[in-house]
Scaffold this motif. Structure first.
Motif, PDB file in Angstrom:
ATOM      1  N   UNK A 120       0.825  -1.287   0.060  1.00 22.94           N
ATOM      2  CA  UNK A 120      -0.205   0.010  -0.005  1.00 22.94           C
ATOM      3  C   UNK A 120       0.863   1.216  -0.040  1.00 22.94           C
ATOM      4  N   UNK A 121       0.489   2.071  -0.862  1.00 24.01           N
ATOM      5  CA  UNK A 121       1.331   3.469  -0.896  1.00 24.01           C
ATOM      6  C   UNK A 121      -0.048   4.294  -1.077  1.00 24.01           C
ATOM      7  N   UNK A 122      -0.151   5.383  -0.222  1.00 20.20           N
ATOM      8  CA  UNK A 122      -1.289   6.343  -0.087  1.00 20.20           C
ATOM      9  C   UNK A 122      -1.322   7.412  -1.297  1.00 20.20           C
ATOM     10  N   UNK A 123      -2.495   7.581  -2.134  1.00 25.10           N
ATOM     11  CA  UNK A 123      -2.600   8.764  -2.957  1.00 25.10           C
ATOM     12  C   UNK A 123      -3.898   9.112  -2.938  1.00 25.10           C
ATOM     13  N   UNK A 124      -4.044  10.485  -2.924  1.00 24.58           N
ATOM     14  CA  UNK A 124      -5.513  10.846  -3.184  1.00 24.58           C
ATOM     15  C   UNK A 124      -6.265  10.463  -4.414  1.00 24.58           C
ATOM     16  N   UNK A 125      -7.365   9.946  -4.498  1.00 26.70           N
ATOM     17  CA  UNK A 125      -8.306   9.712  -3.530  1.00 26.70           C
ATOM     18  C   UNK A 125      -8.426   8.312  -3.219  1.00 26.70           C
ATOM     19  N   UNK A 126      -7.360   7.606  -3.060  1.00 27.72           N
ATOM     20  CA  UNK A 126      -7.557   6.022  -2.920  1.00 27.72           C
ATOM     21  C   UNK A 126      -7.150   5.855  -1.118  1.00 27.72           C
ATOM     22  N   UNK A 127      -6.631   6.963  -0.576  1.00 30.83           N
ATOM     23  CA  UNK A 127      -6.132   7.160   0.720  1.00 30.83           C
ATOM     24  C   UNK A 127      -7.116   6.338   1.631  1.00 30.83           C
ATOM     25  N   UNK A 128      -8.411   6.353   1.725  1.00 38.33           N
ATOM     26  CA  UNK A 128      -9.319   5.698   2.674  1.00 38.33           C
ATOM     27  C   UNK A 128      -9.234   4.159   2.408  1.00 38.33           C
ATOM     28  N   UNK A 129      -9.015   3.933   1.336  1.00 40.39           N
ATOM     29  CA  UNK A 129      -9.020   2.216   1.046  1.00 40.39           C
ATOM     30  C   UNK A 129      -7.685   1.644   1.814  1.00 40.39           C
ATOM     31  N   UNK A 130      -6.680   2.210   1.631  1.00 40.26           N
ATOM     32  CA  UNK A 130      -5.367   1.840   2.138  1.00 40.26           C
ATOM     33  C   UNK A 130      -5.539   1.997   3.649  1.00 40.26           C
ATOM     34  N   UNK A 131      -6.335   2.984   4.155  1.00 35.93           N
ATOM     35  CA  UNK A 131      -6.014   3.362   5.719  1.00 35.93           C
ATOM     36  C   UNK A 131      -7.071   2.437   6.209  1.00 35.93           C
ATOM     37  N   UNK A 132      -8.293   2.176   5.705  1.00 34.32           N
ATOM     38  CA  UNK A 132      -9.105   1.078   6.360  1.00 34.32           C
ATOM     39  C   UNK A 132      -8.592  -0.377   6.290  1.00 34.32           C
ATOM     40  N   UNK A 133      -7.768  -0.511   5.126  1.00 39.48           N
ATOM     41  CA  UNK A 133      -6.925  -1.841   5.160  1.00 39.48           C
ATOM     42  C   UNK A 133      -6.189  -1.980   6.198  1.00 39.48           C
ATOM     43  N   UNK A 134      -5.351  -0.861   6.772  1.00 46.50           N
ATOM     44  CA  UNK A 134      -4.407  -0.910   7.567  1.00 46.50           C
ATOM     45  C   UNK A 134      -5.123  -1.154   8.914  1.00 46.50           C
ATOM     46  N   UNK A 135      -6.004  -0.570   9.233  1.00 44.55           N
ATOM     47  CA  UNK A 135      -6.909  -0.784  10.402  1.00 44.55           C
ATOM     48  C   UNK A 135      -7.173  -2.046  10.613  1.00 44.55           C
ATOM     49  N   UNK A 136      -7.776  -2.708   9.548  1.00 41.94           N
ATOM     50  CA  UNK A 136      -8.426  -4.166   9.623  1.00 41.94           C
ATOM     51  C   UNK A 136      -7.244  -5.114  10.027  1.00 41.94           C
ATOM     52  N   UNK A 137      -6.086  -4.977   9.369  1.00 38.56           N
ATOM     53  CA  UNK A 137      -5.021  -5.655   9.808  1.00 38.56           C
ATOM     54  C   UNK A 137      -4.535  -5.458  10.961  1.00 38.56           C
ATOM     55  N   UNK A 138      -4.432  -4.197  11.502  1.00 37.07           N
ATOM     56  CA  UNK A 138      -3.937  -3.836  12.850  1.00 37.07           C
ATOM     57  C   UNK A 138      -4.836  -4.311  13.876  1.00 37.07           C
ATOM     58  N   UNK A 139      -6.243  -4.452  13.645  1.00 40.30           N
ATOM     59  CA  UNK A 139      -6.959  -4.915  14.770  1.00 40.30           C
ATOM     60  C   UNK A 139      -7.408  -6.462  14.524  1.00 40.30           C
ATOM     61  N   UNK A 140      -6.682  -6.997  13.628  1.00 44.79           N
ATOM     62  CA  UNK A 140      -6.770  -8.698  13.566  1.00 44.79           C
ATOM     63  C   UNK A 140      -7.892  -9.037  12.885  1.00 44.79           C
ATOM     64  N   UNK A 141      -8.902  -8.206  12.092  1.00 46.64           N
ATOM     65  CA  UNK A 141      -9.858  -8.446  11.418  1.00 46.64           C
ATOM     66  C   UNK A 141      -9.565  -9.249  10.009  1.00 46.64           C
TER      67      UNK A 141
END
Lengths: 97, 316, 392
Positions: C28-49
């Motif tokens: 994942x590398x962030x770039x507008x307007x895709x940022x929310x996709x990779x951010x939410x994926x990071x969240x999902x990985x971080x909290x084990x989902x």
């Protein structure tokens, strides 16, 4: 692999042009490149194996008597083995064929 | 003369994972270095290779010199590809997908692919701490495309894009210190090696591959074609690079510097420069500049290695 | 089958769809307007989902490169990008398809610089037109979710084995809240069994990937790739049909909206097509003989379906959200023109370029465009294409 590159059809290629036959380059006769060839005076050879260690081709192996000899199918005649052989077993001579 | 028991065959494994039949130049030091490096590893290795000499000579469709799983994609992304392989294996293992245990990821790239175009990917991979080994085979120019200069080309060396002439002495900048850049990333293991010291090279590669986390080994590889030197003296040239201090051999283990060769006195750089055609044009003035700089850099290194060298006394 | 509908930001929905697909590696590398996709994926990985290796790479070039390494090792792989990021990874994108690596990439279509624009158009889609990936275009949030899931199935199908791009409007989709139905995890698991690249990098069975090809064999290697993407269309359709059976929503290479028997047909790609549909509906209600075809499958291009859908029309108006400068104007239009050139019966094809850099075309605008298009079809034009909505 029996076919030469010029005979390959697109169907002959593996998926993604992957090569599933490791080491297939062993069929390439890099020995045709050389203009010098190693010759041996095995009386002096102490079987240390340093020539085999230093060969850029990796084509020096023990023969039946255990002496280290270059496989002329691959040997490009760089002369590193002759230079590094400290008992001076190896002499490079001009390839005259 | 006494014929004593075989020496090399007992210390070095026989299998050539980088097989003969490759198309490297006659007397290629890099091919030798690659051969030796892979003798230091087992077969549980996946290789990610950059575009360059070693890739081209060993992988002409439909042939390959490699007996190991190997992937080449582009020039500057070796470390990124290696990161992807490492992550994939980590994920697959964790999810219980049957993959071979203890698989090592090794990146192979030249000096151009490492210190120039590939430095970003390398820096990123080291910073993220992937468990992989990066071997830079440094022949000091973009050799595969015809001997153009890279940031690893030594000061004063002639290449096709840094030719000597009325307005130029050859390469105008000092060789970029990639091992130091790697060490600055605080990775567990950094080392320099060269094929003129084969057992040192193999030990270091082995150490790098078995060290968890990123490891970087910078391997000076003599290129008689590009350096305009004799093909049979590649071992000698490689040793002179070390003995003159132009390419010091050392390790940095968890930030601790350690010299690999104890050199009470450096040989004059002239001994190294004069046997290569790429330095033939250098005036005594420039050679003197090089001598001075080499000594300064070497002293700096010795200073860093002060404590380490005491602990590890290595034979040359 | 499916569950409740939720109102959710489409980027988040896309990340959730990726989660349902259970990838192994996400680069994942962030770039507008895709940022929310990779951010939410990071969240999902971080909290084990989501159990995946999340590689926060240092550039898009490395993102796609890491995907190459990962897919080559047999792992299910995902990345997302847009615009400049897609341009930066361009050479790597070219490498992925001939190597037949099953990578899925979501692209939040955004204009390519210069000038810098973070808003939607299809110039980034066009920059990778010839890379040989399968390319699907989503028109709304539900389609994004469904096509992300289908994309994994398509990429990994042993009969296809090609990387897949899912194009979606940057901002117009990524940053809007839409009602979306998510399939059940267990159903998605059944739909997406593990199917990695068949000759992966594995020390137990060494293979060598990425050899160079001298002229004597290069054409064969490229032809093998072309044959694979040509053959993929019927399997893509088959997978879409299977998706309908499993989840109730059907997709096809191009969707026909009142176009059967219509004299004038408007062709669109992307979310702007939904606005166009409103215009078309109103015109049909007024008694006009108009229709619309919405392209869903960009590559492989559905030539037969398009000729069947628009071959009998008098006028085919093609809207492009990208320009090929100094050339035929709209890339889609030029392909459509080429596709019809040899046909005995073909419509008059009018190319409009509009909606660049996020500029909207309203319902009224579409009606106007159709009117203009009909006029140009009658009178002809000295231009290769028409630009819609520029202030001169």
């Amino acid at each position: 692999m029996a076919k030469s590159e010029g005979e390959y059809t697109w169907k002959d290629l593996e998926i993604g042009a992957v090569i599933a036959a490791p080491g297939s380059a062993r069929q390439y006769e890099s020995g045709t490149w050389r203009s010098q060839r190693p010759t041996y005076d095995f009386k002096k050879c102490v079987k240390c194996g340093l020539c085999a260690l230093y060969c850029p081709e990796g084509c020096i192996e023990e023969n039946e008597e255990g002496y280290f000899e270059a496989d002329l199918f691959y040997c490009k005649g760089c002369g590193v083995c002759a230079r590094e052989c400290w008992p001076k077993v190896i002499t490079m001579i001009e390839e005259v064929e | 003369m006494e014929k004593y028991a075989v020496y090399v065959p007992r210390l070095v494994k026989k299998k050539e994972n980088f097989a003969p039949g490759h198309r490297a130049c006659i007397g290629c030091g890099e091919a030798l270095a690659v051969r030796l490096a892979f003798k230091a590893m087992d077969n549980n290795v996946i290789v990610a290779n950059a575009t360059g000499c070693m890739e081209i000579v060993a992988s002409q469709l439909p042939f390959t010199s490699w007996h190991l799983p190997w992937i080449h994609t582009l020039f500057e992304n070796t470390a990124a590809v290696a990161s992807g392989i490492e992550a994939a294996y980590k994920a697959l293992r964790r999810k219980g997908v049957p993959v071979p245990a203890d698989t090592k990821v090794v990146a192979v790239a030249g000096d151009g692919a490492t210190s120039d175009i590939g430095i970003q990917a390398l820096s990123g991979a080291m910073e993220r701490g992937h468990d992989f080994t990066y071997l830079c085979f440094d022949n000091e120019a973009y050799m595969n495309t015809g001997i153009q200069r890279s940031s690893a080309t030594p000061f004063g060396a002639v290449t096709t894009t840094s030719p000597a002439g009325k307005n130029s002495i050859g390469q105008f900048s000092w060789k970029k210190n990639m091992p130091e850049i790697a060490a600055a990333h605080n990775i567990p293991y950094v080392a320099t090696a060269t094929h003129g010291y084969p057992f040192d090279l193999m030990d270091k590669v082995r150490k790098a591959v078995t060290t968890p986390g990123p490891a970087y080994v910078h391997i000076l590889s003599v290129c008689p074609t590009g350096w305009r030197s004799a093909t049979d003296t590649i071992i000698r040239q490689s040793r002179l690079a070390v003995m003159t201090g132009m390419f010091p051999l050392y390790e940095v283990e968890n930030g601790q510097y350690k010299m690999s060769v104890d050199l009470p006195k450096l040989r004059p750089v002239k001994d190294y420069l004069k046997i290569q055609g790429r330095f033939r044009h250098l005036s005594d003035d420039i050679i003197e500049q090089i001598q001075e700089r080499v000594e300064i850099e070497y002293k700096k290194l010795l200073e860093k290695a002060k404590d380490g060298t005491k602990r590890a006394k290595r034979k040359g | 089958m499916t569950t409740t509908r939720v109102g959710i930001e489409v980027s988040i929905a896309i990340a959730d769809a990726v989660k349902l697909a259970n990838p192994d590696v996400i680069a994942a590398y962030p770039i507008t307007p895709q940022t929310h996709i990779v951010e939410h994926l990071a969240e999902l990985v971080a909290n084990g989902e989501l159990d995946a290796e999340y590689i926060p790479v240092e550039s898009e070039h490395s993102a796609m490169s890491a995907c190459l390494g990962s897919a080559a090792s047999g792992a299910r792989t995902f990345t997302a990008t847009a615009s400049q990021g897609l341009a930066l990874m361009n050479e790597v994108v070219y490498v992925a398809a001939p190597m037949r690596l099953p990578i899925v990439m979501a692209i939040a279509n955004r204009a390519l610089s210069a000038p810098l624009s973070i808003w939607c158009d299809h110039s980034d889609m066009m920059s990778v037109r010839d890379t040989g990936w399968i390319q699907i275009i989503a028109e709304n949030g539900q389609q994004c979710v469904d096509n992300i899931i289908c994309a994994f199935r398509m990429a990994e199908d042993r009969r296809i084995l090609l990387p897949v791009m899912v194009h979606l409007d940057g901002f117009n989709l990524t940053h809007v809240i839409e009602p979306i139905e998510f399939p059940e995890q267990s159903e998605v698991d059944k739909f997406l069994p593990r199917s990695p690249f068949p000759l992966p990098l594995n020390p137990d069975k060494p293979v060598v990937m990425g050899d160079f090809a001298p002229p004597v064999i290069f054409t064969e290697a490229k032809w093998a790739h072309e044959m694979s993407i040509k053959a993929s269309k019927k399997f893509i359709v088959e997978i879409w049909n299977k998706y309908e059976k499993a989840f109730g929503r059907q997709y096809c290479p191009l969707e026909k909206h009142h176009s059967d028997g219509a004299k004038v047909v408007l062709m669109t790609m992307g979310a702007i097509g939904e606005t166009a549909s409103v215009a078309i509906d109103e015109m049909v209600a007024e008694g006009q003989s108009v229709g619309q075809i919405k392209l869903r499958l960009w590559r492989p291009f559905p030539f037969e379906e398009m000729r069947e859908a628009a071959g009998d029309a008098d006028v085919l108006i093609v809207l492009d959200r990208a320009i090929s400068f100094g050339g035929p104007g709209g890339p889609l239009a030029s392909e459509v023109k080429a596709a019809f050139y040899d046909q005995a019966k073909r419509p008059k094809i009018v190319s409009f370029v509009g909606g660049l850099g996020g500029r909207d075309i309203t319902v009224a605008g579409f009606k106007d465009m159709v009117k203009k298009g009909i006029k140009i079809a009658q009178t002809g034009s000295k231009n290769e294409y028409e630009i819609y909505g520029v202030r001169e």
